[in-house]
Write a protein that holds these residues in place. Structure first.
Motif, PDB file in Angstrom:
ATOM      1  N   MET A 138      54.532  13.405  56.554  1.00 13.62           N
ATOM      2  CA  MET A 138      54.931  13.640  55.180  1.00 13.62           C
ATOM      3  C   MET A 138      56.452  13.719  55.134  1.00 13.62           C
ATOM      4  SD  MET A 138      53.328  16.522  52.778  1.00 13.62           S
ATOM      5  CE  MET A 138      54.223  17.094  51.395  1.00 13.62           C
ATOM      6  N   HIS A 139      57.021  13.057  54.162  1.00 12.84           N
ATOM      7  CA  HIS A 139      58.475  13.060  54.049  1.00 12.84           C
ATOM      8  C   HIS A 139      58.899  13.680  52.721  1.00 12.84           C
ATOM      9  CE1 HIS A 139      57.617   9.542  51.567  1.00 12.84           C
ATOM     10  NE2 HIS A 139      58.840   9.647  51.093  1.00 12.84           N
ATOM     11  N   GLU A 140      60.145  14.104  52.652  1.00 10.22           N
ATOM     12  CA  GLU A 140      60.661  14.668  51.414  1.00 10.22           C
ATOM     13  C   GLU A 140      60.929  13.543  50.431  1.00 10.22           C
ATOM     14  OE1 GLU A 140      63.894  17.408  51.704  1.00 10.22           O
ATOM     15  OE2 GLU A 140      63.133  18.273  53.564  1.00 10.22           O
ATOM     16  N   LEU A 141      60.658  13.813  49.161  1.00 12.81           N
ATOM     17  CA  LEU A 141      60.898  12.814  48.131  1.00 12.81           C
ATOM     18  C   LEU A 141      62.364  12.820  47.722  1.00 12.81           C
ATOM     19  CD1 LEU A 141      57.806  13.407  45.833  1.00 12.81           C
ATOM     20  CD2 LEU A 141      58.147  11.560  47.466  1.00 12.81           C
ATOM     21  N   THR A 142      62.884  11.638  47.464  1.00 14.62           N
ATOM     22  CA  THR A 142      64.251  11.516  46.967  1.00 14.62           C
ATOM     23  C   THR A 142      64.236  11.752  45.465  1.00 14.62           C
ATOM     24  OG1 THR A 142      64.051   9.161  46.530  1.00 14.62           O
ATOM     25  CG2 THR A 142      64.760   9.811  48.755  1.00 14.62           C
ATOM     26  N   PRO A 143      65.392  12.036  44.865  1.00 20.62           N
ATOM     27  CA  PRO A 143      65.433  12.211  43.403  1.00 20.62           C
ATOM     28  C   PRO A 143      64.886  11.002  42.647  1.00 20.62           C
ATOM     29  CG  PRO A 143      67.433  13.070  44.370  1.00 20.62           C
ATOM     30  CD  PRO A 143      66.682  12.382  45.482  1.00 20.62           C
ATOM     31  N   SER A 144      65.155   9.798  43.120  1.00 19.47           N
ATOM     32  CA  SER A 144      64.645   8.610  42.418  1.00 19.47           C
ATOM     33  C   SER A 144      63.118   8.521  42.534  1.00 19.47           C
ATOM     34  CB  SER A 144      65.297   7.345  42.959  1.00 19.47           C
ATOM     35  OG  SER A 144      65.025   7.189  44.333  1.00 19.47           O
ATOM     36  N   GLU A 145      62.556   8.955  43.680  1.00 17.79           N
ATOM     37  CA  GLU A 145      61.105   8.961  43.819  1.00 17.79           C
ATOM     38  C   GLU A 145      60.477  10.002  42.888  1.00 17.79           C
ATOM     39  OE1 GLU A 145      60.125   7.614  48.357  1.00 17.79           O
ATOM     40  OE2 GLU A 145      61.087   9.576  48.077  1.00 17.79           O
TER      41      GLU A 145
ATOM     42  N   ASP B 293      61.704  10.953  40.011  1.00 16.85           N
ATOM     43  CA  ASP B 293      61.790  10.426  38.653  1.00 16.85           C
ATOM     44  C   ASP B 293      60.644   9.469  38.356  1.00 16.85           C
ATOM     45  OD1 ASP B 293      64.040  11.890  38.100  1.00 16.85           O
ATOM     46  OD2 ASP B 293      65.434  10.268  38.606  1.00 16.85           O
ATOM     47  N   GLY B 294      60.131   8.800  39.362  1.00 15.27           N
ATOM     48  CA  GLY B 294      59.044   7.849  39.168  1.00 15.27           C
ATOM     49  C   GLY B 294      57.676   8.484  39.093  1.00 15.27           C
ATOM     50  N   GLN B 295      57.557   9.794  39.300  1.00 16.38           N
ATOM     51  CA  GLN B 295      56.271  10.483  39.257  1.00 16.38           C
ATOM     52  C   GLN B 295      55.841  10.736  37.825  1.00 16.38           C
ATOM     53  OE1 GLN B 295      54.352  11.349  42.058  1.00 16.38           O
ATOM     54  NE2 GLN B 295      55.864  10.024  43.047  1.00 16.38           N
ATOM     55  N   ALA B 296      54.541  10.683  37.580  1.00 21.36           N
ATOM     56  CA  ALA B 296      53.993  10.947  36.244  1.00 21.36           C
ATOM     57  C   ALA B 296      53.754  12.438  36.073  1.00 21.36           C
ATOM     58  CB  ALA B 296      52.694  10.175  36.054  1.00 21.36           C
ATOM     59  N   LEU B 297      53.878  12.904  34.863  1.00 18.10           N
ATOM     60  CA  LEU B 297      53.657  14.313  34.533  1.00 18.10           C
ATOM     61  C   LEU B 297      52.398  14.414  33.685  1.00 18.10           C
ATOM     62  CD1 LEU B 297      54.662  17.270  34.397  1.00 18.10           C
ATOM     63  CD2 LEU B 297      55.880  16.619  32.334  1.00 18.10           C
ATOM     64  N   GLU B 298      51.517  15.337  34.045  1.00 20.67           N
ATOM     65  CA  GLU B 298      50.291  15.535  33.282  1.00 20.67           C
ATOM     66  C   GLU B 298      50.068  17.033  33.127  1.00 20.67           C
ATOM     67  OE1 GLU B 298      45.560  14.752  33.895  1.00 20.67           O
ATOM     68  OE2 GLU B 298      46.957  13.297  34.715  1.00 20.67           O
ATOM     69  N   LEU B 299      49.858  17.470  31.894  1.00 19.77           N
ATOM     70  CA  LEU B 299      49.630  18.884  31.634  1.00 19.77           C
ATOM     71  C   LEU B 299      48.189  19.248  31.956  1.00 19.77           C
ATOM     72  CD1 LEU B 299      51.498  19.300  28.231  1.00 19.77           C
ATOM     73  CD2 LEU B 299      52.284  19.972  30.512  1.00 19.77           C
ATOM     74  N   LEU B 300      48.001  20.464  32.461  1.00 17.31           N
ATOM     75  CA  LEU B 300      46.659  20.957  32.733  1.00 17.31           C
ATOM     76  C   LEU B 300      45.969  21.320  31.420  1.00 17.31           C
ATOM     77  CD1 LEU B 300      47.343  23.297  35.766  1.00 17.31           C
ATOM     78  CD2 LEU B 300      46.193  21.089  35.796  1.00 17.31           C
TER      79      LEU B 300
END
Length: 64
Positions: free
Chosen positions: A1-8, A10-17
């Motif tokens: 497992m690696h640490e995510l970069t800021p650009s990675e 930013d590409g993640q989706a956000l979903e509310l519970l």
């Protein structure tokens, strides 16, 4: 497992519970059974050998 970069990140989706009341309608039951066993033997004499064994069994049954 690696640490995510800021650009990675930013590409993640956000979903509310969903609200807690919605989450409470799904009940998760888990039946867990565990058994442990150990045995050791050492004869009290000169040049004795020691012997030991152990085992573990875990069973999990899960349903909604």
């Amino acid at each position: 497992m690696h640490e995510l970069t800021p650009s990675e990140l930013d590409g993640q989706a956000l979903e509310l519970l969903p609200p807690r009341e919605t989450l409470d309608t799904y009940v998760n039951f888990a039946d867990v059974d565990a058994a442990n066993a150990a045995f050791a033997l050492n004869h009290h004499s000169a040049d004795a050998e020691a012997w030991a064994a152990a085992g573990q069994l875990i069973l999990v049954e899960q349903s909604l």
